[in-house]
Design a protein around this motif. Structure first.
Motif, PDB file in Angstrom:
ATOM      1  N   ALA A 177      29.560  30.327  44.274  1.00  8.21           N
ATOM      2  CA  ALA A 177      29.901  30.986  43.012  1.00  8.21           C
ATOM      3  C   ALA A 177      29.399  30.121  41.863  1.00  8.21           C
ATOM      4  CB  ALA A 177      31.408  31.169  42.904  1.00  8.21           C
ATOM      5  N   THR A 178      28.995  30.776  40.780  1.00  7.48           N
ATOM      6  CA  THR A 178      28.441  30.020  39.656  1.00  7.48           C
ATOM      7  C   THR A 178      29.268  30.184  38.383  1.00  7.48           C
ATOM      8  OG1 THR A 178      27.004  31.906  39.237  1.00  7.48           O
ATOM      9  CG2 THR A 178      26.074  30.092  40.513  1.00  7.48           C
ATOM     10  N   GLY A 179      30.273  31.029  38.438  1.00  7.14           N
ATOM     11  CA  GLY A 179      31.110  31.248  37.261  1.00  7.14           C
ATOM     12  C   GLY A 179      32.120  32.327  37.584  1.00  7.14           C
ATOM     13  N   ALA A 180      32.988  32.621  36.626  1.00  2.00           N
ATOM     14  CA  ALA A 180      33.995  33.662  36.860  1.00  2.00           C
ATOM     15  C   ALA A 180      34.387  34.299  35.538  1.00  2.00           C
ATOM     16  CB  ALA A 180      35.234  33.077  37.530  1.00  2.00           C
ATOM     17  N   LEU A 181      34.650  35.590  35.562  1.00  2.00           N
ATOM     18  CA  LEU A 181      35.264  36.233  34.403  1.00  2.00           C
ATOM     19  C   LEU A 181      36.712  35.758  34.324  1.00  2.00           C
ATOM     20  CD1 LEU A 181      33.961  39.925  34.702  1.00  2.00           C
ATOM     21  CD2 LEU A 181      33.244  38.173  33.057  1.00  2.00           C
ATOM     22  N   PRO A 182      37.283  35.682  33.112  1.00  2.72           N
ATOM     23  CA  PRO A 182      38.688  35.269  33.018  1.00  2.72           C
ATOM     24  C   PRO A 182      39.620  36.283  33.692  1.00  2.72           C
ATOM     25  CG  PRO A 182      37.768  35.747  30.826  1.00  2.72           C
ATOM     26  CD  PRO A 182      36.655  35.899  31.805  1.00  2.72           C
ATOM     27  N   ILE A 183      40.641  35.742  34.349  1.00  7.94           N
ATOM     28  CA  ILE A 183      41.570  36.562  35.134  1.00  7.94           C
ATOM     29  C   ILE A 183      42.971  36.494  34.537  1.00  7.94           C
ATOM     30  CG2 ILE A 183      42.706  36.789  37.388  1.00  7.94           C
ATOM     31  CD1 ILE A 183      40.156  35.364  38.568  1.00  7.94           C
ATOM     32  N   VAL A 184      43.588  37.647  34.378  1.00  9.54           N
ATOM     33  CA  VAL A 184      45.008  37.725  34.020  1.00  9.54           C
ATOM     34  C   VAL A 184      45.683  38.547  35.110  1.00  9.54           C
ATOM     35  CG1 VAL A 184      46.676  38.694  32.376  1.00  9.54           C
ATOM     36  CG2 VAL A 184      44.618  37.529  31.532  1.00  9.54           C
ATOM     37  N   THR A 185      46.863  38.121  35.550  1.00  5.22           N
ATOM     38  CA  THR A 185      47.561  38.916  36.554  1.00  5.22           C
ATOM     39  C   THR A 185      48.917  39.376  36.028  1.00  5.22           C
ATOM     40  OG1 THR A 185      48.914  37.275  37.743  1.00  5.22           O
ATOM     41  CG2 THR A 185      46.568  37.341  38.289  1.00  5.22           C
ATOM     42  N   VAL A 186      49.299  40.561  36.477  1.00  2.00           N
ATOM     43  CA  VAL A 186      50.652  41.075  36.251  1.00  2.00           C
ATOM     44  C   VAL A 186      51.191  41.387  37.643  1.00  2.00           C
ATOM     45  CG1 VAL A 186      52.069  42.879  35.210  1.00  2.00           C
ATOM     46  CG2 VAL A 186      49.975  42.104  34.052  1.00  2.00           C
ATOM     47  N   VAL A 187      52.152  40.598  38.092  1.00  2.00           N
ATOM     48  CA  VAL A 187      52.588  40.668  39.486  1.00  2.00           C
ATOM     49  C   VAL A 187      53.601  41.793  39.678  1.00  2.00           C
ATOM     50  CG1 VAL A 187      53.635  39.386  41.384  1.00  2.00           C
ATOM     51  CG2 VAL A 187      52.257  38.176  39.675  1.00  2.00           C
ATOM     52  N   THR A 188      53.349  42.652  40.668  1.00  2.00           N
ATOM     53  CA  THR A 188      54.320  43.709  40.975  1.00  2.00           C
ATOM     54  C   THR A 188      54.943  43.518  42.353  1.00  2.00           C
ATOM     55  OG1 THR A 188      52.671  45.185  41.953  1.00  2.00           O
ATOM     56  CG2 THR A 188      52.996  45.341  39.569  1.00  2.00           C
ATOM     57  N   ILE A 240      42.051  42.213  34.638  1.00  2.00           N
ATOM     58  CA  ILE A 240      43.510  42.200  34.752  1.00  2.00           C
ATOM     59  C   ILE A 240      43.910  42.794  36.096  1.00  2.00           C
ATOM     60  CG2 ILE A 240      45.691  43.011  33.774  1.00  2.00           C
ATOM     61  CD1 ILE A 240      44.290  43.214  31.074  1.00  2.00           C
ATOM     62  N   ALA A 241      44.627  42.011  36.879  1.00  2.00           N
ATOM     63  CA  ALA A 241      45.176  42.510  38.139  1.00  2.00           C
ATOM     64  C   ALA A 241      46.594  42.981  37.875  1.00  2.00           C
ATOM     65  CB  ALA A 241      45.185  41.396  39.181  1.00  2.00           C
ATOM     66  N   VAL A 242      46.879  44.237  38.196  1.00  2.00           N
ATOM     67  CA  VAL A 242      48.258  44.722  38.117  1.00  2.00           C
ATOM     68  C   VAL A 242      48.641  45.140  39.527  1.00  2.00           C
ATOM     69  CG1 VAL A 242      49.856  46.353  37.056  1.00  2.00           C
ATOM     70  CG2 VAL A 242      47.920  45.491  35.740  1.00  2.00           C
ATOM     71  N   GLY A 243      49.361  44.257  40.219  1.00  2.00           N
ATOM     72  CA  GLY A 243      49.708  44.538  41.605  1.00  2.00           C
ATOM     73  C   GLY A 243      50.178  43.289  42.316  1.00  2.00           C
ATOM     74  N   GLY A 244      50.128  43.323  43.635  1.00  2.00           N
ATOM     75  CA  GLY A 244      50.525  42.174  44.440  1.00  2.00           C
ATOM     76  C   GLY A 244      49.307  41.376  44.879  1.00  2.00           C
ATOM     77  N   GLY A 245      49.456  40.674  45.984  1.00  2.00           N
ATOM     78  CA  GLY A 245      48.406  39.784  46.455  1.00  2.00           C
ATOM     79  C   GLY A 245      47.075  40.478  46.668  1.00  2.00           C
ATOM     80  N   SER A 246      47.093  41.689  47.197  1.00  2.00           N
ATOM     81  CA  SER A 246      45.817  42.345  47.498  1.00  2.00           C
ATOM     82  C   SER A 246      45.052  42.659  46.217  1.00  2.00           C
ATOM     83  CB  SER A 246      46.044  43.612  48.332  1.00  2.00           C
ATOM     84  OG  SER A 246      46.930  44.484  47.676  1.00  2.00           O
ATOM     85  N   VAL A 247      45.769  43.064  45.181  1.00  2.00           N
ATOM     86  CA  VAL A 247      45.099  43.351  43.904  1.00  2.00           C
ATOM     87  C   VAL A 247      44.607  42.051  43.266  1.00  2.00           C
ATOM     88  CG1 VAL A 247      45.391  44.264  41.572  1.00  2.00           C
ATOM     89  CG2 VAL A 247      46.416  45.467  43.513  1.00  2.00           C
ATOM     90  N   MET A 248      45.452  41.028  43.278  1.00  2.00           N
ATOM     91  CA  MET A 248      45.044  39.755  42.668  1.00  2.00           C
ATOM     92  C   MET A 248      43.852  39.158  43.406  1.00  2.00           C
ATOM     93  SD  MET A 248      48.669  38.015  41.515  1.00  2.00           S
ATOM     94  CE  MET A 248      49.750  38.452  42.876  1.00  2.00           C
ATOM     95  N   ASP A 249      43.884  39.234  44.740  1.00  2.00           N
ATOM     96  CA  ASP A 249      42.776  38.666  45.511  1.00  2.00           C
ATOM     97  C   ASP A 249      41.493  39.461  45.292  1.00  2.00           C
ATOM     98  OD1 ASP A 249      44.660  36.910  46.314  1.00  2.00           O
ATOM     99  OD2 ASP A 249      44.543  37.343  48.455  1.00  2.00           O
ATOM    100  N   THR A 250      41.632  40.765  45.110  1.00  2.00           N
ATOM    101  CA  THR A 250      40.477  41.602  44.774  1.00  2.00           C
ATOM    102  C   THR A 250      39.867  41.147  43.455  1.00  2.00           C
ATOM    103  OG1 THR A 250      41.327  43.536  45.945  1.00  2.00           O
ATOM    104  CG2 THR A 250      39.783  43.962  44.148  1.00  2.00           C
ATOM    105  N   VAL A 251      40.723  40.957  42.465  1.00  2.27           N
ATOM    106  CA  VAL A 251      40.246  40.567  41.137  1.00  2.27           C
ATOM    107  C   VAL A 251      39.588  39.193  41.174  1.00  2.27           C
ATOM    108  CG1 VAL A 251      41.072  39.809  38.873  1.00  2.27           C
ATOM    109  CG2 VAL A 251      41.737  42.041  39.767  1.00  2.27           C
ATOM    110  N   LYS A 252      40.146  38.283  41.959  1.00  6.71           N
ATOM    111  CA  LYS A 252      39.562  36.939  42.041  1.00  6.71           C
ATOM    112  C   LYS A 252      38.138  36.991  42.599  1.00  6.71           C
ATOM    113  CE  LYS A 252      43.758  34.171  42.575  1.00  6.71           C
ATOM    114  NZ  LYS A 252      44.622  33.493  43.569  1.00  6.71           N
ATOM    115  N   ALA A 253      37.984  37.725  43.695  1.00  4.29           N
ATOM    116  CA  ALA A 253      36.649  37.839  44.298  1.00  4.29           C
ATOM    117  C   ALA A 253      35.705  38.546  43.331  1.00  4.29           C
ATOM    118  CB  ALA A 253      36.748  38.595  45.621  1.00  4.29           C
TER     119      ALA A 253
END
Lengths: 388, 388
Positions: free
Chosen positions: B128-139, B94-107
């Motif tokens: 990349a061979t797979g990814a954990l599921p991502i949820v974002t909460v945009v701040t 779960i990313a709770v933040g703006g672009g930098s947090v979301m981009d961190t979580v994606k990587a």
């Protein structure tokens, strides 16, 4: 802005000759595809049927054809399709056509996975429990059905037209190949353009949020783009750029995007227009070009500002925010409908006027199904008078 | 129009207090959530961290916090996160933040599912061979990261900033709760507004399709809406309507929608601006408000018509299609940047000018990674001169 959820899982594949990829798309779902389309003789004459079958054959996908979908598709035909699907058990349903074919396939996809009757699902009397996967190949850009989860079907026996919504009906993949639309007669193209405009107007003029600049500008810009496309197509019906642009505009006009955040709104344009088609089999777009001016005139006094801005932004009409400018916006839209050759009145649509009372009742049934509580029978009758 | 594919599987949940539904969203993925966000002390002071944890606790989802994401997020921190994720095996990130947090979580989501180093994935050296599921909460509404599959991360050791794309990085669900942005300082809001505008300008001014009225009008309308939002927020930073609208505009500015069909285009605004951040840790939006005028001036002569229309449509500047009107468009945009308080030159951004040669080399590395072949070093140096 109002709260909303937005989730369109459909994958769009857009471009000339994308229909050639139908086989590989279908093959991801299995080896047997039920291909739903219009009258057999017609589709075999225009060429897209052969292209679709070729693409499927190339990838060794068995084709189970189901012909005969007409404008304002009927539950009677859909029931036949459900029967066939239950017997033949296709892995995927493919709609090759416009809104009527796509809406047929959507209802069929639900009907094939339940014992309930499709009409009961459409009216909400029964619940859908699943859906076969849906792929669409759009040949008439108009309804956004390729990217929404709505289906509108008719019941000839009951003289009813019913629109219903279910996320299970989102197409998995929609192939938008503008080349398939080059041969669409200009008359039918104009009717589709009116349909697209009806979608862009419905939310835009009927919502009540006082400040939605993003959504309003989107609607205005999209309507202007339809105008631009029709200007080009009236000169050259084969204009590839105008055909392609119209196709993409059509898809995003009623897929749920621009209405995000504008809050609940009545849908009087469709509420009224559906009954025109239910009573007289009027093509959907032609019903819309009759109902839009009627609805706009009916609400003129309370929507001076919105219509004035519409007049200024979409038609470049100079003037202040007042009734004159607002009326000029309606007049300009009616003028544009006339220019592209779609009807703007009962008379022009060759619809009789001797059943207005029964029609008002039918409209109120639709209103009740859609949760629209604004209109009394007296109001509907007055609105219909403005459509004559 | 050019062929394209469009497929955004992300579900958007938009509205005030939607963060309260984070628990039920996370619970659909499992019982353990890794919550990635900014500096611990900061997030605990502004309140959204407590809200997120509360919502997760309410649904009995275990919270594994990972703090410390900064503006221009670093691969060094992401590697730590990957290590933690591999040990703790969360069911969802779960990313709770703006672009930098979301981009961190994606990587991080990709890194946690492979033995390869995250930086190699970012540069394309590893797959990349797979990814954990991502949820974002945009701040912080700015980057569209909540609805795209792009991540931009920095490597401090290499002094590089790398943007990369992978459909595995689409968030499953993004929660857009405008209330979380009410407290965003106006300075940072303005920087975000510049970032949003950079996204809307990048495709719009750099594409080469001569007739894309739908896409161009969308970009123009969205930019005008950012202007409207900032006008309101400069008067009242807590204006709920402006905050909500800005949030939704930000999401659709760079999620891949408006660039559909405009064909391939260079992205010089970001190509150049990324190096500003890589060299001087300039906030992304401030880098953009410096690079946009430079890029526009650099291409002025060959884009008279496009810039003139931009001037007329976005800023209501009267005038014909000519260099004067085009230049007036650039001037108006620079004027707006100054009005909202973001830098428009190296000097205003307090960036030194003694490393332009090295910066040009860095920009050309980005160009090569992104397949941009238009610019020679001489051209980049000339462009940088226009940013000073």
């Amino acid at each position: 802005m109002f709260p909303f959820e937005y989730h369109i899982p459909t994958k769009i594949m857009f471009g000339e000759r994308k229909i050639n990829q139908l086989g590989e798309v279908a093959a991801t779902f299995g080896k047997k595809a039920m291909l739903v389309t219009y009258d057999e003789q017609f589709v075999k004459s225009v060429g897209f049927y052969a292209k679709a079958v070729q693409a499927l054959n190339d990838k060794h996908v068995e084709v189970l054809p189901f012909f005969g979908v007409k404008s304002n598709p009927t539950v009677e035909l859909i029931r036949e399709g459900v029967k066939l699907a239950k017997t033949e058990k296709p892995d995927v349903l493919i709609a090759v056509g416009g809104g009527s074919v796509m809406d047929t396939v959507k209802a069929l996809a639900l009907g094939a996975c339940t014992d309930a009757d499709v009409w009961d699902i459409a009216t909400g009397a029964a619940q859908a429990t699943g859906a076969l996967p849906i792929v669409t190949v759009v040949t008439i850009p108009a309804t956004s059905s390729e990217m929404n989860c709505t289906s509108v079907i008719s019941n000839d026996a009951l003289k009813r037209k019913e629109g219903f919504v279910n996320p299970l009906m989102y197409p998995k993949v929609s192939i938008l190949d503008p080349e398939l639309t080059y041969s669409l007669p200009i008359k039918q193209t104009a009717i589709s353009a009116a349909d697209i405009v009806s979608h862009l107007m419905e939310g835009y003029i009927n919502h009540n949020d006082p400040w939605t600049p993003m959504q309003d500008r989107f609607a205005q810009g999209m309507i202007k783009t339809v105008l631009d496309c029709m200007d080009r197509l009236l000169k050259n019906p084969n204009d590839p750029q105008a055909r392609a642009t119209m196709m993409w505009v059509a898809t995003f006009a009623w897929n749920g995007f621009y209405v995000c955040g504008i809050g609940p709104f009545d849908a009087p344009i469709h509420m009224v227009g559906h009954s025109f088609s239910a009573f007289y089999d009027t093509p959907h777009g032609s019903a819309m070009s009759v109902s839009i001016p009627g609805v706009m005139k009916f609400h003129l006094k309370e929507r001076i500002e919105k219509y004035s801005i519409f007049a200024k932004e979409v038609f470049g009409i100079a003037g202040d925010i007042n009734e004159k400018t607002a009326q000029a916006g309606i007049d300009a839209l009616v003028g544009w409908f006339k220019k592209i050759g779609v009807p703007t009145t009962f008379a022009e649509a060759q619809m009789p006027t001797n059943e207005l009372d029964a029609m008002a009742d039918d409209i109120l049934v639709t209103a009740a199904h859609w949760g629209i509580k604004t209109y009394t029978k007296e109001m509907v009758l007055r609105l219909l008078q403005l459509c004559l």
